[in-house]
Design a protein around this motif. Sequence first.
Motif, PDB file in Angstrom:
ATOM      1  N   GLY A 125     -70.363  47.517 -47.378  1.00 18.89           N
ATOM      2  CA  GLY A 125     -69.009  47.647 -47.623  1.00 18.89           C
ATOM      3  C   GLY A 125     -67.839  47.578 -47.329  1.00 18.89           C
ATOM      4  O   GLY A 125     -66.413  47.599 -47.683  1.00 18.89           O
ATOM      5  N   LYS A 175     -67.887  41.788 -45.936  1.00 18.81           N
ATOM      6  CA  LYS A 175     -69.269  40.811 -45.352  1.00 18.81           C
ATOM      7  C   LYS A 175     -69.784  39.654 -46.567  1.00 18.81           C
ATOM      8  O   LYS A 175     -69.237  38.862 -46.469  1.00 18.81           O
ATOM      9  N   SER A 176     -70.056  40.001 -47.363  1.00 17.13           N
ATOM     10  CA  SER A 176     -70.973  39.989 -48.300  1.00 17.13           C
ATOM     11  C   SER A 176     -69.659  38.985 -49.266  1.00 17.13           C
ATOM     12  O   SER A 176     -69.891  37.727 -49.514  1.00 17.13           O
ATOM     13  N   THR A 177     -68.542  39.790 -49.644  1.00 18.45           N
ATOM     14  CA  THR A 177     -67.886  38.601 -50.212  1.00 18.45           C
ATOM     15  C   THR A 177     -66.752  37.834 -49.482  1.00 18.45           C
ATOM     16  O   THR A 177     -66.288  36.813 -49.824  1.00 18.45           O
TER      17      THR A 177
HETATM   18  P1  ADP Z   1     -70.909  44.156 -46.994  1.00 20.17           P
HETATM   19  O1  ADP Z   1     -71.239  43.003 -47.636  1.00 20.17           O
HETATM   20  O2  ADP Z   1     -69.798  44.673 -46.168  1.00 20.17           O
HETATM   21  O3  ADP Z   1     -71.374  45.249 -47.703  1.00 20.17           O
HETATM   22  P2  ADP Z   1     -68.787  43.541 -50.061  1.00 20.17           P
HETATM   23  O4  ADP Z   1     -68.588  42.374 -49.278  1.00 20.17           O
HETATM   24  O5  ADP Z   1     -70.222  43.774 -50.710  1.00 20.17           O
HETATM   25  O6  ADP Z   1     -69.057  44.476 -47.867  1.00 20.17           O
HETATM   26  O7  ADP Z   1     -68.776  44.361 -50.601  1.00 20.17           O
HETATM   27  C1  ADP Z   1     -66.690  45.250 -49.881  1.00 20.17           C
HETATM   28  C2  ADP Z   1     -66.230  45.819 -50.493  1.00 20.17           C
HETATM   29  O8  ADP Z   1     -65.621  45.430 -52.083  1.00 20.17           O
HETATM   30  C3  ADP Z   1     -67.435  46.934 -51.557  1.00 20.17           C
HETATM   31  O9  ADP Z   1     -66.299  48.210 -51.079  1.00 20.17           O
HETATM   32  C4  ADP Z   1     -67.282  46.463 -52.549  1.00 20.17           C
HETATM   33  O10 ADP Z   1     -67.658  48.285 -53.335  1.00 20.17           O
HETATM   34  C5  ADP Z   1     -66.445  46.636 -53.322  1.00 20.17           C
HETATM   35  N1  ADP Z   1     -66.992  45.292 -54.155  1.00 20.17           N
HETATM   36  C6  ADP Z   1     -68.105  44.552 -54.045  1.00 20.17           C
HETATM   37  N2  ADP Z   1     -68.102  43.891 -55.106  1.00 20.17           N
HETATM   38  C7  ADP Z   1     -67.502  44.349 -55.862  1.00 20.17           C
HETATM   39  C8  ADP Z   1     -66.708  43.326 -57.591  1.00 20.17           C
HETATM   40  N3  ADP Z   1     -67.837  42.791 -57.790  1.00 20.17           N
HETATM   41  N4  ADP Z   1     -66.371  44.610 -57.611  1.00 20.17           N
HETATM   42  C9  ADP Z   1     -65.980  45.680 -56.744  1.00 20.17           C
HETATM   43  N5  ADP Z   1     -65.911  45.608 -56.014  1.00 20.17           N
HETATM   44  C10 ADP Z   1     -67.282  44.918 -55.385  1.00 20.17           C
END
Ligand code: ADP
Length: 228
Positions: free
Chosen positions: A38, A41-43
């Motif tokens: 969370g 990273k993926s974002t």
């Molecule tokens: P990681 O890859 O480090 O686990 P993410 O990039 O998936 O983290 O997510 C970063 C934050 O953004 C988290 O709080 C996640 O819940 C939130 N998040 C991810 N995708 C969405 C979305 N489509 N809408 C709202 N919040 C999101």
Amino acid sequence: MIRLSGVGKTYDDGTVAVQELDLDVSAGELVVLVGPSGCGKSTTLKMINRLIEPTTGTIEIDGRDVTGEDPVKLRRGIGYVIQQIGLFPHQKIVTNVMTVPLLYGESKATARQRALELLDTVGLDHETYGDRYPHQLSGGQQQRVGVARALAANPPVLLMDEPFGAVDPVVRVRLQDEFLRLQRELGKTVVMVTHDIDEAVRMGDRVAVFAVGGRLAQFGTPAELLAH
Ligand code: ADP
Ligand code: ADP
């Protein structure tokens, strides 16, 4: 090669996923994004191939600001490997690897030849596995197919999100080693996400440590990080 400057992402629901991120990746380098679940990273990875649009900041690839580019065209130069590889279940392994080159207008014969070579490259003997279907392969083998498919369009850049997350620890280490060898050999620029610090230190030329709230806590070589 890849440069993120002041990049931030706030989702529509107000979630702040990434803040004020500065990150650079050199050609041929493997940079690992690591941190707890969370932390953005993926974002971050998805902003590089514009599956997600950043709210602030700029992203450059080879000196071009990619936020102004046609995302479909952009993605031709960027292979993307995820944990849920999503192979087409009703297509043979070789056909799965051919899909993207065919989409880009390559001839069937050329695409097939290249797919067979790539299967060998990722350690799957094409004579044994080419005509099988995804469910006939183990998780580790399917992951190899995912890598072969991402390489099929010969992109200079590979983005990988927990690529070895679905396989058991022993296979995982083998895949890590093999991928590193392949990456050096092919000279690909790689940005890879993991939550596994051991994997990050093992694989990264440099490691970007994300902290809760989507901020970069540290960015350096594994030796530099371990010295802290
Ligand atoms: P990681 O890859 O480090 O686990 P993410 O990039 O998936 O983290 O997510 C970063 C934050 O953004 C988290 O709080 C996640 O819940 C939130 N998040 C991810 N995708 C969405 C979305 N489509 N809408 C709202 N919040 C999101
Ligand atoms: P890995 O070390 O890649 O995880 P496994 O131990 O899971 O491989 O599988 C060992 C062998 O069994 C492989 O050669 C694979 O092709 C074969 N295999 C695994 N699952 C299946 C299946 N559902 N059908 C046929 N063969 C399978």
